[in-house]
Write an enzyme that holds these catalytic residues in place. Structure first.
Site, short mmCIF file in Angstrom:
data_model
loop_
_atom_site.label_atom_id
_atom_site.label_comp_id
_atom_site.label_asym_id
_atom_site.label_seq_id
_atom_site.Cartn_x
_atom_site.Cartn_y
_atom_site.Cartn_z
N ASP A 326 0.85 -1.18 0.00
CA ASP A 326 0.00 0.00 0.00
C ASP A 326 0.88 1.22 0.00
O ASP A 326 1.89 1.26 0.69
CB ASP A 326 -0.89 0.00 1.24
N GLU A 367 0.39 17.82 8.12
CA GLU A 367 0.47 18.77 7.02
C GLU A 367 0.71 20.18 7.56
O GLU A 367 1.57 20.91 7.08
CB GLU A 367 -0.82 18.77 6.18
N PHE A 393 -10.53 22.84 10.43
CA PHE A 393 -10.94 22.21 9.17
C PHE A 393 -12.26 21.48 9.38
O PHE A 393 -12.45 20.78 10.38
CB PHE A 393 -9.85 21.21 8.74
N THR A 394 -13.17 21.64 8.49
CA THR A 394 -14.36 20.80 8.52
C THR A 394 -14.55 20.21 7.13
O THR A 394 -14.08 20.76 6.14
CB THR A 394 -15.63 21.61 8.87
N ALA A 395 -15.25 19.12 7.14
CA ALA A 395 -15.46 18.44 5.86
C ALA A 395 -16.29 19.32 4.93
O ALA A 395 -16.22 19.22 3.71
CB ALA A 395 -16.16 17.12 6.08
N ARG A 398 -13.88 22.44 3.92
CA ARG A 398 -12.65 21.89 3.34
C ARG A 398 -11.51 22.90 3.38
O ARG A 398 -10.71 23.00 2.47
CB ARG A 398 -12.91 21.41 1.91
N ASP A 544 -10.03 -5.15 2.93
CA ASP A 544 -8.80 -5.84 2.52
C ASP A 544 -8.94 -7.35 2.67
O ASP A 544 -8.14 -8.11 2.15
CB ASP A 544 -7.62 -5.40 3.39
#
Lengths: 704, 558
Positions: A326, A367, A393-395, A398, A544
């Site tokens: 991965d 980041e 940050f919120t979804a 963004r 997986d």
């Protein structure tokens, strides 16, 4: 990334004494003696034959001593009998020592298995009360928990059994199993939902559904594995045993027919001598060490915190020809880091960096901190402006940033959202921004747009920060090594093909699968297998699981779901996907050790023939003493010396059997050349020297 | 002495040159024969006559059954032919041999052994020779080739339980390889002076006035396939030592080349059919090295000429023809024992103890360097499988040969294979000296020389039979009930148990998909592998016989 080492004992976390301590031997002795029981020993035909020979010789010695007769001196027969018993014992001792190394680990694991009180939910209603706040609870012992029971575990309590979190989140101390002291987070849903019995919840409260019957838990399996109790012989071990058995049968025939042949030419050979010849010729060295090598191979994995659920999987690891890795977490650090700042026209680089840093000060993600680091590296420093408001940050938005009172508001985030926030004024700027964003995307990076709205309310886009997936240090070299070993690496990623290609090139993998879905992954594995390849992969998520099951070697992360752990044939307790490379090495080392000692054992025969044959017949045919190239003193000293060498060589090789032969990542050609030289030629020459030296001592004994 | 070694070097060099020149064309031709999809018209007739669908491939089970059925019918036919000899034309007035001798001879020729417990020219007439023995000389060799090729096909990369079609392989091997080769060989031998007639017995008056009966016959034609198919059963009892079979030193060299040609070219065929000619090169290298060492050792022993008779005569020429000399004899003797041909141009029984020992050792290696037609190659491949299994582990992979994994099933078959021949040799020899009644008969009737050498004669006989060689320490009188039946059983088991195992092995390899080769694969085309093959052959096969040899040739010669 932990350093990969070739030998178990050089790795700090897995220090094992290289030699054989006296304590190790004495503690293994009772086990070794009990293994002499013929009922169990017959599974090892070679050693069983030695035991039969030893018993037979003992009987002859006793009858010779009583009747004062016999064709050879009693002291000779007794010595042969004693050394034959020693040969068998050394073999069982090797196995017992190998098992002993797992015993300590098993003991500490057992401690976690002691029954703990558990709070079982009497009737669980997932729709009404998922958190099980107001339910009837009965106190039971962990040993009474069965599959499907629901239990509540709170901070400070021990998780009573293997299970899956169905509600809640908690930090868990798993050091009892993994040895890792840092607590880990386990939560409902997602890929971190499995908990192991015997581990302790440090904070919060979770509702767990038990997934293992008592006695069949993960820890139970682990104990059985490290103790070698559940060890089954692998296909390769079986194939080798068959070859060794057939060689033994040939030599039984050789020995049985000697006297009939000698009746036509020469004189009959004493039975003791025949038994001694037989034991010299059959491959006792590898016969004695075979199971110790297998147990020690498993043990080496366990010491690296990898649990192989079958010995077959360890061997398959050595055979692997394709590694699926991965991208995130295995090839890259998994968190993107700021590597560059690209200001738009009319903006200074320093200005962009200053704004980006401010916008990231309240951002705890890797980041964010990497942006701060990048800015600081170029001389931007300072603390957070007082009174500033952090915008997380919120979804939805963004983006994240900071609002400085009486100062600018800063935002960083996905291009389109930030651009909208900044109300991109001109079309020209929009085009320029799109260009930069696209270029970064194409190179495999992630663009992070930074914008500012001044106190006066004027908004503008400053530029773009280039976030990049950083390839782990040293990986390209590692992949080159794998290539030399004949293993192809394939990177699996959800990224678009452009990004994937860029990272694949940087990491030096042989191939990549971009925008991979779980179905793509399993299709790739099937395709590789149809071409005759053996595939290894790691995984942790429930999605997986099918691929893990399809792969020849599927290493599940301990942090993963129980579905993944069930599907794989190995579990990495450290949840370090890079370890796959190490697992391959351990598999190879196991096979090499087995092959090297087999070669050594078979090559030994030449010298033993030269010791025993002249001793057997030179009395009748003096010419045959020309074959006595080792200049052994007498027939009896020659035979006894060969038998002593045969026994001692087992002891001498136990450390190699346990530690494994040295393994370097090399092509098969180089490996073969080296091992043939060391174990083939070495096996040919060593006994000539060894037997001659032993004879120098034996000849001084009275009666020889 | 130096002169002798110069002759040795020249003859060996010439042989090597011929074999080297033939390696590519003959190997490639044989590969083309067995992989072609076209049938000749005469072949179609044959397939129609025996009711075979020539384009249907056979699984390993069916292939094995075909081999066994065909061989059983062959043995029965050959037995009946001999038992009815008195009624057959051209039987030269000879009657039927005893039942046990007929059985022994039938087995002997069907198993490509060509052990002869009798004097052929005074036992079997032209009909039995031509319809029985010569036919089997072709068929038994073609069966060996077919089994080898079936094993080659098992290494195809794609998994498929199909080894080809035995009837097609048998027909093509006979019509396209053995027959044309024999025609050419017969012409060459005729030109060299080998006789070819149907004149029966001719009475001549010798110079001294005595009358001598001289048998004639179609010798050259039978000689050709006797050698080209590594059969070895001669027209005359003296075999290729007889001037009618082998008149000059030149024909002797040609005969050696003839029986080495196919066995030494088959590795090329193997390489072609598995798609990597380097694989064949590694194998032929091992064969050539073993053969060169063996022939050199034998020549050293004979030229040294230890023993009382050679010392008295000045050289070890007892049992050797002066027209061939020592070197011409040892080249032939080493070649014939290395190839399972078993024809002789000198009497091995008269060799020095160590020289005779080398002849035995050559056979004891399992007839793999280069071995009989087909049989040598599949024997060598089993050795290769054992070598790959042990060495393959040392590169850290589950062993695989040409991509085919060697698991428990494959190793069981290979392991049993390596037990069979030594077991037959040792048990057969041991029983000859222990069974009540038999022991006395062996000592009183069979053995010519008492003591160690007599023991060597019996050991040689069983070694020769189990390895399907057919040569003998000719002092042994083998035409007794015990030896005819025991050697017959040993020849039968020594041929067909390995064949069944090899075909089962082929089936199990064919059903696997090959693992693609990579840097992690054990290289089986390099010099290191050649060395490994030699080492494995010596340790796994030859060393087994160390005690048996120590009691015979070694005790006698050291």
């Amino acid at each position: 990334m932990s350093p990969i080492t070739t030998d178990a004992h050089t790795s700090p976390s897995t220090s094992v004494p290289a030699g054989l301590g006296l304590r190790q031997i004495t503690s293994a002795l009772p086990g070794a003696l009990s293994k002499l029981n013929p009922v169990t020993l017959w599974r090892n035909p070679v050693m069983f034959l030695v035991e039969v020979g030893a018993a037979f010789t003992t009987l002859i010695a006793m009858s010779d001593a009583l009747t004062q007769s016999g064709s050879v001196p009693v002291v000779f027969t007794v010595s042969i009998a004693a050394w034959l018993w020693a040969t068998v014992l050394f073999g069982t001792l090797a196995e017992s020592i190998a098992e002993g190394r797992g015993k300590a680990q098993a003991a500490s694991l057992r401690a976690t298995r002691t029954s703990t009180p558990a709070r079982r939910v009497v009737s669980y209603a997932p729709d009404v009360d998922a958190d099980a706040r107001s339910v009837e609870v009965s106190a039971v012992s962990s040993s009474e928990l069965h599959l499907g029971d629901i239990v509540i575990v709170e901070a400070g309590e021990v998780i009573p059994g293997d299970g899956e979190i169905i509600a809640g989140i908690a930090t868990v101390d798993e050091s009892a199993i993994t040895g890792e002291s840092a607590p880990v987070v386990r939560e409902h849903g997602g890929d971190r939902s499995a908990v192991t019995g015997g581990t302790r919840v440090l904070s919060d409260r979770i509702v767990v559904r038990i997934t293992a019957e008592p006695g069949a838990s993960f820890v139970d399996r682990m104990i059985a594995l490290v103790e070698g109790a559940s060890r089954q012989r692998t296909p390769n071990e079986i194939a080798l045993s068959i070859l060794l058995s057939s060689l033994s049968i040939v030599f039984v025939l050789v020995v049985l027919t000697i006297n009939p042949l000698a009746s036509a030419a020469g004189e009959p050979v004493p039975v003791v001598t025949l038994v001694a010849l037989l034991i010299c010729l059959i491959p006792t060295t590898i016969g004695a060490l075979l199971s110790a090598i297998g147990i020690a191979g498993m043990d080496r994995l366990v010491r690296r915190n990898v649990l192989a659920l079958s010995g077959r999987a360890v061997e398959a690891a050595g055979d692997v020809t394709t590694l699926l890795l991965d991208k995130t977490g295995t090839i890259t650090y998994g968190n993107r880091r700021a590597t560059d700042a690209l200001p738009l026209e009319g903006v200074e680089r320093a200005e962009l960096l200053r704004a980006a840093r401010l916008a990231s000060l309240g951002d705890p993600t890797p980041e964010g901190s990497s942006i701060v680091e990048l800015a600081q590296a170029e001389g931007n420093a300072g603390s957070m402006p007082s009174g500033a408001t952090i915008v997380p940050f919120t979804a939805e938005t963004r983006m994240s940033g900071i609002d400085v009172p009486n100062g600018p508001s800063l935002r960083k985030g996905a291009g389109s959202m930030v651009a909208r926030w900044a109300e991109v004024a001109s079309a020209a700027q929009g085009v320029e921004l799109d260009g930069v964003v696209e270029e970064i995307s194409r190179s495999g990076g992630t663009p992070l747009v930074v914008a500012e709205r001044s106190a006066a309310g004027v908004a503008r886009v400053l530029g773009v920060i280039h976030l990049k997936d950083v390839v782990k240090e040293g990986l390209p070299a590692r992949f080159a090594e794998l290539r030399a070993m004949g293993i192809r690496t394939v990177m699996i990623t959800g990224d678009n093909p452009l990004t994937a290609a860029a990272i694949a090139a940087e990491a030096g993998v042989d191939d990549y699968l971009a925008e991979a879905t779980p179905e793509d992954k399993i299709a790739l594995i099937r395709r590789e297998q149809e071409g005759g390849n053996l595939v290894a992969m790691t995984g942790d998520g429930t999605n997986d699981a099918p691929a893990l099951a399809q792969a020849d070697v599927g290493v599940a992360m301990n942090s993963g779901t129980s579905a993944a752990k069930e599907a794989g044939n190995m579990v990495d307790l450290d949840s370090d996907p890079t370890k796959l490379i190490e697992i391959v090495r351990i598999g190879k080392q196991l096979l090499i050790t087995r092959g090297a000692l087999t070669t050594f054992s078979i090559a030994n025969d030449v010298a033993k023939y030269f010791a025993v044959i002249p001793a057997m017949f030179a009395g009748v045919f003096p010419g045959l003493s020309a074959l006595n190239v080792m200049a052994l003193a007498s027939a009896q000293s020659a035979i006894l010396s060969a038998i002593i060498f045969n026994a001692l060589v087992i002891i001498a090789l136990i450390p190699i059997a346990l530690r494994g032969v040295g393994y370097r990542a090399q092509s098969a050609t180089a490996l073969l050349g080296r091992n043939l030289l060391v174990y083939g030629l070495g096996g040919l020459v060593t006994p000539f020297i060894g037997i001659a030296l032993i004879d120098l001592i034996v000849r001084t004994l009275p009666g020889f | 002495m130096t002169e002798q070694w110069a002759v040795f070097a020249a003859q060996l060099g010439l042989l090597a040159l011929v074999l080297l020149l033939a390696y590519r064309p003959l190997g490639d031709y044989m590969a083309a024969v067995y992989s072609s999809s076209r049938h000749l018209r005469v072949e179609r007739w044959i397939y129609r006559a025996i009711g075979v669908d020539a384009d249907a491939e056979q699984s390993s089970r069916v292939y094995t059954r075909s081999v066994l059925v065909f061989s059983a019918v062959s043995i029965a036919t050959l037995y009946l032919l001999q038992q009815t000899q008195q009624w057959l034309p051209y039987s030269l007035g000879l009657g039927a041999p005893s039942e046990h001798l007929s059985l022994n001879t039938a087995i002997s020729f069907v198993t490509n052994t060509n052990w002869q417990s009798y004097s052929p020219e005074f036992t079997l007439g032209y009909s039995v020779q031509a319809l029985g023995l010569v036919v089997q000389n072709f068929m038994s060799a073609a069966v060996g080739l077919a089994v080898a090729v079936a094993l080659f096909r098992a290494f195809a990369p794609v998994a498929r339980d199909a080894l080809g079609n035995f009837w097609v392989d048998l027909t093509r091997g006979t019509l396209r390889i053995l027959l044309p080769g024999s025609v050419i060989a017969a012409i060459v031998l005729l030109l060299g002076g080998v006789i070819q007639n149907l004149s029966g017995f001719i009475d001549v008056t010798t110079i001294t006035g005595a009358t001598q009966t001289i048998p004639g016959g179609p010798v050259a034609s039978q000689e050709a396939i006797k050698l080209f198919g590594t059969n070895g059963g001669g027209f005359f009892n003296a075999n290729s030592a007889h001037p009618f079979e082998n008149p000059t030193a030149w024909t002797s060299l040609i005969e050696i080349a003839l029986f080495l040609l196919i066995p030494f070219s088959l590795p090329r065929t193997f390489g072609r059919l598995v798609g990597d000619i380097r694989q064949g090169r590694a194998i032929v290298g091992a064969m050539a090295i073993i053969a060169t060492v063996a022939v050199t050792l034998m020549t050293v022993a004979e030229l040294a000429g230890s023993g009382s008779a050679p010392l008295a005569a000045g050289a070890a020429l007892e049992g050797k023809e002066t027209r061939f000399g020592i070197v011409g004899s040892t080249l032939y003797a080493a070649g014939t024992t290395l190839t399972s041909t078993g024809s002789v141009n000198s009497m091995h029984d008269s060799y020095t103890a160590l020289g005779g020992g080398v002849a035995m050792l050559n056979m004891m290696l399992g007839e793999i360097a280069p071995g009989g037609v087909g049989a040598g190659m599949y024997g060598m491949l089993v050795v290769a499988i054992v070598a790959v299994f042990i060495a393959g582990l040392m590169v850290g992979r589950t062993p695989e040969y040409l991509g085919k994994r060697l698991g428990p099933r494959e190793m069981t078959l290979a392991s049993v294979y390596i037990v069979v021949t030594p077991a037959l040799v040792l048990i057969g020899t041991a029983l000859s000296f222990t069974l009540p009644g038999v022991r006395d008969e062996v000592f009183s009737t069979s053995i010519l020389n008492p003591g160690i050498h007599g023991y060597g004669e019996v050991l040689y006989a069983f070694t020769s039979a189990a390895n399907n060689n057919g040569s003998a320490f000719a002092g042994l009188t083998a035409n007794t009930v015990w030896l005819n039946l025991a050697l017959g059983a040993v020849m039968l088991l020594g041929r067909f148990v390995p064949i069944v195992l090899v075909l089962a092995l082929a089936g199990s390899l064919a059903r696997q998909t090959a693992v693609p080769a990579s840097a992690g694969t054990l290289p089986t085309h390099r010099l290191a592998f050649t060395g490994l093959l030699i080492g494995t052959a010596l340790i796994v096969s030859a060393l087994t016989y160390f005690p048996a040899l120590a009691l015979g040739p070694l005790a006698e010669g050291l």
